[in-house]
Enzyme design. Structure first.
Site, PDB file in Angstrom:
ATOM      1  N   ASP A 107       0.871  -1.183   0.000  1.00  0.00           N
ATOM      2  CA  ASP A 107       0.000   0.000   0.000  1.00  0.00           C
ATOM      3  C   ASP A 107       0.908   1.233   0.000  1.00  0.00           C
ATOM      4  O   ASP A 107       1.826   1.333   0.824  1.00  0.00           O
ATOM      5  CB  ASP A 107      -0.880  -0.029   1.267  1.00  0.00           C
ATOM      6  N   ILE A 108       0.675   2.156  -0.938  1.00  0.00           N
ATOM      7  CA  ILE A 108       1.573   3.327  -1.031  1.00  0.00           C
ATOM      8  C   ILE A 108       1.267   4.386   0.033  1.00  0.00           C
ATOM      9  O   ILE A 108       2.039   5.313   0.210  1.00  0.00           O
ATOM     10  CB  ILE A 108       1.564   3.968  -2.443  1.00  0.00           C
ATOM     11  N   HIS A 159      -6.619  -5.697   3.586  1.00  0.00           N
ATOM     12  CA  HIS A 159      -5.463  -4.995   4.139  1.00  0.00           C
ATOM     13  C   HIS A 159      -4.814  -5.905   5.180  1.00  0.00           C
ATOM     14  O   HIS A 159      -5.513  -6.446   6.048  1.00  0.00           O
ATOM     15  CB  HIS A 159      -5.904  -3.724   4.892  1.00  0.00           C
ATOM     16  N   GLN A 202     -14.517   2.594   2.204  1.00  0.00           N
ATOM     17  CA  GLN A 202     -13.808   2.018   1.048  1.00  0.00           C
ATOM     18  C   GLN A 202     -13.549   3.121   0.014  1.00  0.00           C
ATOM     19  O   GLN A 202     -14.446   3.921  -0.285  1.00  0.00           O
ATOM     20  CB  GLN A 202     -14.648   0.889   0.420  1.00  0.00           C
ATOM     21  N   HIS A 230     -10.364  -5.851  -1.731  1.00  0.00           N
ATOM     22  CA  HIS A 230      -8.987  -6.057  -1.254  1.00  0.00           C
ATOM     23  C   HIS A 230      -8.967  -6.225   0.257  1.00  0.00           C
ATOM     24  O   HIS A 230      -9.753  -5.622   0.977  1.00  0.00           O
ATOM     25  CB  HIS A 230      -8.072  -4.898  -1.653  1.00  0.00           C
TER      26      HIS A 230
HETATM   27  P1  5GP Z   1      -9.886   1.091   0.833  1.00  0.00           P
HETATM   28  O1  5GP Z   1     -10.151   2.501   1.320  1.00  0.00           O
HETATM   29  O2  5GP Z   1     -10.568   0.891  -0.492  1.00  0.00           O
HETATM   30  O3  5GP Z   1     -10.197   0.022   1.835  1.00  0.00           O
HETATM   31  O4  5GP Z   1      -8.330   0.973   0.618  1.00  0.00           O
HETATM   32  C1  5GP Z   1      -7.687   1.388  -0.541  1.00  0.00           C
HETATM   33  C2  5GP Z   1      -6.219   1.348  -0.221  1.00  0.00           C
HETATM   34  O5  5GP Z   1      -5.513   1.530  -1.418  1.00  0.00           O
HETATM   35  C3  5GP Z   1      -5.774   2.469   0.736  1.00  0.00           C
HETATM   36  O6  5GP Z   1      -5.140   1.908   1.875  1.00  0.00           O
HETATM   37  C4  5GP Z   1      -4.823   3.309  -0.101  1.00  0.00           C
HETATM   38  O7  5GP Z   1      -3.744   3.787   0.634  1.00  0.00           O
HETATM   39  C5  5GP Z   1      -4.406   2.357  -1.184  1.00  0.00           C
HETATM   40  N1  5GP Z   1      -4.089   2.959  -2.457  1.00  0.00           N
HETATM   41  C6  5GP Z   1      -4.746   3.969  -3.085  1.00  0.00           C
HETATM   42  N2  5GP Z   1      -4.172   4.242  -4.273  1.00  0.00           N
HETATM   43  C7  5GP Z   1      -3.146   3.367  -4.398  1.00  0.00           C
HETATM   44  C8  5GP Z   1      -2.178   3.149  -5.427  1.00  0.00           C
HETATM   45  O8  5GP Z   1      -2.138   3.808  -6.459  1.00  0.00           O
HETATM   46  N3  5GP Z   1      -1.280   2.156  -5.211  1.00  0.00           N
HETATM   47  C9  5GP Z   1      -1.282   1.393  -4.079  1.00  0.00           C
HETATM   48  N4  5GP Z   1      -0.373   0.447  -3.996  1.00  0.00           N
HETATM   49  N5  5GP Z   1      -2.170   1.576  -3.100  1.00  0.00           N
HETATM   50  C10 5GP Z   1      -3.094   2.552  -3.249  1.00  0.00           C
END
Ligand code: 5GP
Length: 146
Positions: free
Chosen positions: A40-41, A111, A103, A109
Site C-alpha cells: 500500500d503506497i 489490508h 472504502q 482487497h
Molecule cells: P480502501 O479505502 O478501499 O479500503 O483501501 C484502498 C487502499 O488503497 C488504501 O489503503 C490506499 O492507501 C491504497 N491505495 C490507493 N491508491 C493506491 C495506489 O495507487 N497504489 C497502491 N499500492 N495503493 C493505493
C-alpha cells in the site's frame, strides 16, 4: 428507511484493475493465478500489504468462493512473512465494504497491517517513499519464496 443495495458498479478503470492489467506499476510481494499482493503506497503502518483477487469484485458480496479461498491462502502467506520480517505477532486484517464503510478503491482487497487496532495510522492519507516500499516488498517476497 431501506438501505437497499447502493453498491457501486465495477469500474474496469479502477486503480487495482489497472495494476492487474499491467497498466500501472506496483511493489509486488506475491502473485499466483487468482491473487496479487502488493505494498500500500499510503500505509497505515510500515509493511502494509494489500491482497486482491483476479476477479472483478467490488466488495465481499461479489467475491466468488474460489477467489475467497485464494485470498485467504495468500493472506496467510503474507501475514507469516510480515511476522518474520517485522518480528511481531500482531497483524491487523481489515477489509472495507462500500463507501459508507470508508472504502476508497472499488476492487475488493484485504489490508494486512503490521500494527494494532489501537495504533493504526490514518487511512489512505500519506504517501511514503517508494524506495522503502520496494525494499520491503523484496524482503517479504524473499521470505515467501524461501
Ligand atoms: P480502501 O479505502 O478501499 O479500503 O483501501 C484502498 C487502499 O488503497 C488504501 O489503503 C490506499 O492507501 C491504497 N491505495 C490507493 N491508491 C493506491 C495506489 O495507487 N497504489 C497502491 N499500492 N495503493 C493505493
Amino acid at each position: 428507511m431501506s438501505q437497499a443495495n447502493q453498491q457501486t458498479a465495477y469500474d474496469d478503470n479502477n486503480i487495482f484493475a489497472k495494476m492487474l492489467n499491467g497498466d500501472i506499476p506496483c511493489h509486488k510481494v506475491y502473485e499466483d493465478d487468482k491473487t496479487l499482493a502488493f505494498m500500500d503506497i499510503m500505509p497505515q503502518a510500515e509493511g502494509h500489504v494489500l491482497v486482491i483477487p483476479k476477479q472483478k469484485a467490488v466488495d465481499l458480496s461479489d467475491l466468488e468462493p474460489e477467489y475467497a479461498a485464494a485470498i485467504l491462502m495468500t493472506s496467510k502467506k503474507i501475514m507469516q512473512a510480515q511476522r518474520q520480517v517485522f518480528e511481531r505477532d500482531g497483524i491487523v486484517q481489515m477489509q472495507l465494504n462500500g463507501a459508507q464503510a470508508g472504502q476508497t478503491v472499488f476492487h475488493y482487497h484485504v489490508h494486512l497491517i503490521p500494527s494494532s487496532i489501537h495504533e493504526l495510522g490514518r487511512h489512505a492519507a500519506i504517501e511514503v517513499d517508494h524506495e522503502k516500499l520496494a525494499e520491503t516488498a523484496k524482503q517479504l517476497a524473499a521470505v515467501i519464496e524461501a
